[in-house]
Design a protein around this motif. Structure first.
Motif, short mmCIF file in Angstrom:
data_model
loop_
_atom_site.label_atom_id
_atom_site.label_comp_id
_atom_site.label_asym_id
_atom_site.label_seq_id
_atom_site.Cartn_x
_atom_site.Cartn_y
_atom_site.Cartn_z
N THR A 158 29.75 38.28 32.25
CA THR A 158 30.72 38.89 31.32
C THR A 158 30.63 40.41 31.44
O THR A 158 29.53 40.97 31.46
CB THR A 158 30.40 38.46 29.87
N MET A 159 31.80 41.07 31.55
CA MET A 159 31.80 42.52 31.69
C MET A 159 31.56 43.20 30.34
O MET A 159 32.39 43.15 29.43
CB MET A 159 33.15 43.01 32.24
N ILE B 168 38.51 45.93 38.74
CA ILE B 168 37.22 45.28 38.96
C ILE B 168 37.39 43.77 39.15
O ILE B 168 36.74 43.16 40.01
CB ILE B 168 36.27 45.60 37.78
N SER C 134 28.37 48.60 32.65
CA SER C 134 28.90 49.60 33.57
C SER C 134 29.29 50.87 32.83
O SER C 134 29.85 50.81 31.73
CB SER C 134 30.14 49.02 34.27
N TYR D 137 36.12 41.36 42.11
CA TYR D 137 35.23 40.19 41.93
C TYR D 137 35.81 39.01 42.70
O TYR D 137 35.09 38.28 43.39
CB TYR D 137 35.13 39.80 40.45
N SER E 201 29.94 47.09 28.79
CA SER E 201 30.31 48.47 29.09
C SER E 201 29.29 49.41 28.45
O SER E 201 28.66 49.06 27.45
CB SER E 201 31.69 48.75 28.50
N THR F 105 26.94 44.60 41.72
CA THR F 105 26.75 43.54 40.70
C THR F 105 26.38 42.22 41.36
O THR F 105 25.40 41.58 40.98
CB THR F 105 28.05 43.34 39.89
N VAL G 66 27.11 42.20 32.20
CA VAL G 66 27.09 43.26 33.22
C VAL G 66 27.48 44.58 32.56
O VAL G 66 28.56 44.70 31.99
CB VAL G 66 28.10 42.93 34.35
N LYS H 139 32.57 45.54 22.72
CA LYS H 139 31.66 45.34 23.86
C LYS H 139 30.21 45.12 23.37
O LYS H 139 29.45 44.39 24.00
CB LYS H 139 31.74 46.54 24.82
N VAL I 140 31.37 46.20 42.25
CA VAL I 140 31.23 44.73 42.31
C VAL I 140 30.17 44.34 43.36
O VAL I 140 29.38 43.41 43.14
CB VAL I 140 32.60 44.07 42.59
N ASN J 153 36.03 38.89 32.94
CA ASN J 153 36.23 40.31 33.26
C ASN J 153 37.33 40.95 32.41
O ASN J 153 37.29 42.16 32.17
CB ASN J 153 36.58 40.42 34.75
#
Ligand SMILES: NC(=O)c1ccc[n+]([C@@H]2O[C@H](COP(=O)([O-])OP(=O)(O)OC[C@H]3O[C@@H](n4cnc5c(N)ncnc54)[C@H](OP(=O)(O)O)[C@@H]3O)[C@@H](O)[C@H]2O)c1
Length: 343
Positions: free
Chosen positions: A204-205, A74, A250, A78, A207, A277, A248, A224, A274, A147
């Protein structure tokens, strides 16, 4: 009691029942209206509104985007899609050879500048952060994409989780993300103050592992979930500095981490994820109830929305289903490892 008294008492009871019925009706109408509005807002975010314009984040004006965990999956995507939007890049990751080949490719293909830094953030070494500071302090940075992340190698009961796996997950997902943000956010603030861009952005990723408490991935799930509260709190703190901060969310995406190679309706590849996003930054899509949070991929968004509007992410039933799902993944992973060991 006289006959008149009896009639008055029945009439009084009827009046109370009437008021109660009107309250229930009013509450039902309110609930239904908010459900309809939230559904419409989600559908608009996902399918109707055009992509966000990155000019407000200083795209195409020599500004930089920092991406962590940028050499694969990912993060690499990005980096590519921000390069396509005209951002120069600072790419941070573990493997120098991968970073250098991405630098050569992107500089040629997108006519941008790429700086790379190879480091193992699991080492939690202060010299790593010093290097990031040295490289970034004089660059006009407007976007940070946090990420980098690690999960368990396979689903594992918490009590059997190896200490190094537990420590690495917390150090990479939490400590490194916080310390890198402490270095980069002030640089973004100064770049925006210098009017090189009208806004800054920190993604920020998160989950679904953090959205929904996940048995057998307990440490990853907790790390997370931590990012959810940290990122949303930071969104409040930095809004006055014209920096948009967003978590973000996922569900599964094909990558080395998920160990899934085949895409499906529920599992996009990094390119598809991505793209969804970056199209939706600043909107909530499936995360209608969460400030400064986006669940951008359409099937993930609908999945989250349905859970939110029915059982809720903290319900026992969702926990039980999640537990048996990860139990079956663990069983398959153990069988695969046994077959490998035999060979
Ligand atoms: N894939 C999914 O299903 C999924 C779902 C929800 C959320 N996420 C989140 O999305 C993010 C990216 O996941 P992904 O699936 O793209 O992972 P990935 O394919 O495994 O890529 C991870 C990236 O992070 C780098 N990295 C890993 N450990 C590092 C360390 N200790 N120090 C420095 N760099 C390190 C890797 O570098 P090297 O290439 O050098 O190893 C690689 O560039 C993570 O935060 C993850 O939690 C993923």
């Amino acid at each position: 009691m006289s006959f008149i008294d009896e009639i008055q008492s029945v009439a009084g009871t009827c009046k109370s029942v009437n008021i109660l019925l009107w309250c229930v009706f009013g509450f039902g109408v309110l609930k239904l209206t908010t459900l309809i509005l939230r559904t419409l807002a989600m559908l608009f975010d996902l399918f109707i509104l055009p992509s966000v314009n990155y000019a407000k984040y200083g795209a195409g004006k020599g500004n930089y985007c920092v991406v962590t965990g940028a050499s694969d999956g990912i993060g690499k995507e990005y980096a590519r899609q921000m390069a396509q939007r005209g951002f120069n890049l600072v790419l941070i990751s573990r493997t120098l050879s991968k970073l250098e080949s991405i630098k050569t490719q992107f500089e040629g293909q997108y006519k941008i500048k790429v700086e790379v830094l190879a480091m193992d953030v699991a080492a939690d070494d202060s010299s790593n952060y010093e290097q990031i500071k040295q490289l970034c302090q004089n660059l006009p940075i407007t976007v940070l994409i946090n990420n980098v992340g690690q999960s368990h190698s396979i689903p594992v009961p918490f009590l059997e989780t190896q200490e190094d796996e537990l420590r690495n997950i917390i150090t990479i997902n939490n400590t490194a993300t916080l310390l890198i943000t402490q270095i980069i956010a002030p640089i973004i603030r100064d770049t925006v103050k210098d009017k090189k861009s009208s806004r800054g952005l920190i993604l920020t990723m998160g989950s679904f592992g953090g959205l929904i408490p996940t048995p057998l991935l307990a440490t990853y799930s907790g790390s997370k979930a931590f990012l959810q509260n940290w990122s949303t709190a930071l969104a409040g703190e930095l809004s006055g500095d014209k920096i948009d901060v967003e978590l973000v969310l996922s569900y599964l995406v094909t990558s080395a981490m998920s160990k899934i190679r085949k895409t499906s309706m529920m599992i996009p590849n990094p390119k598809q994820f991505v793209a969804s996003t970056l199209k939706s930054v600043g909107r909530r899509c499936g995360s209608q109830e969460r400030y400064a949070t986006v669940t951008p991929f359409w099937s993930h968004a609908i999945y989250e929305f349905v859970i939110d509007e029915t059982f809720g992410v903290y319900s026992k039933i969702v926990n039980t289903i999640n537990h048996s799902f990860h139990k079956s993944i663990r069983i398959r992973a153990l069988k695969k490892a046994a077959r490998k060991a035999k060979k």
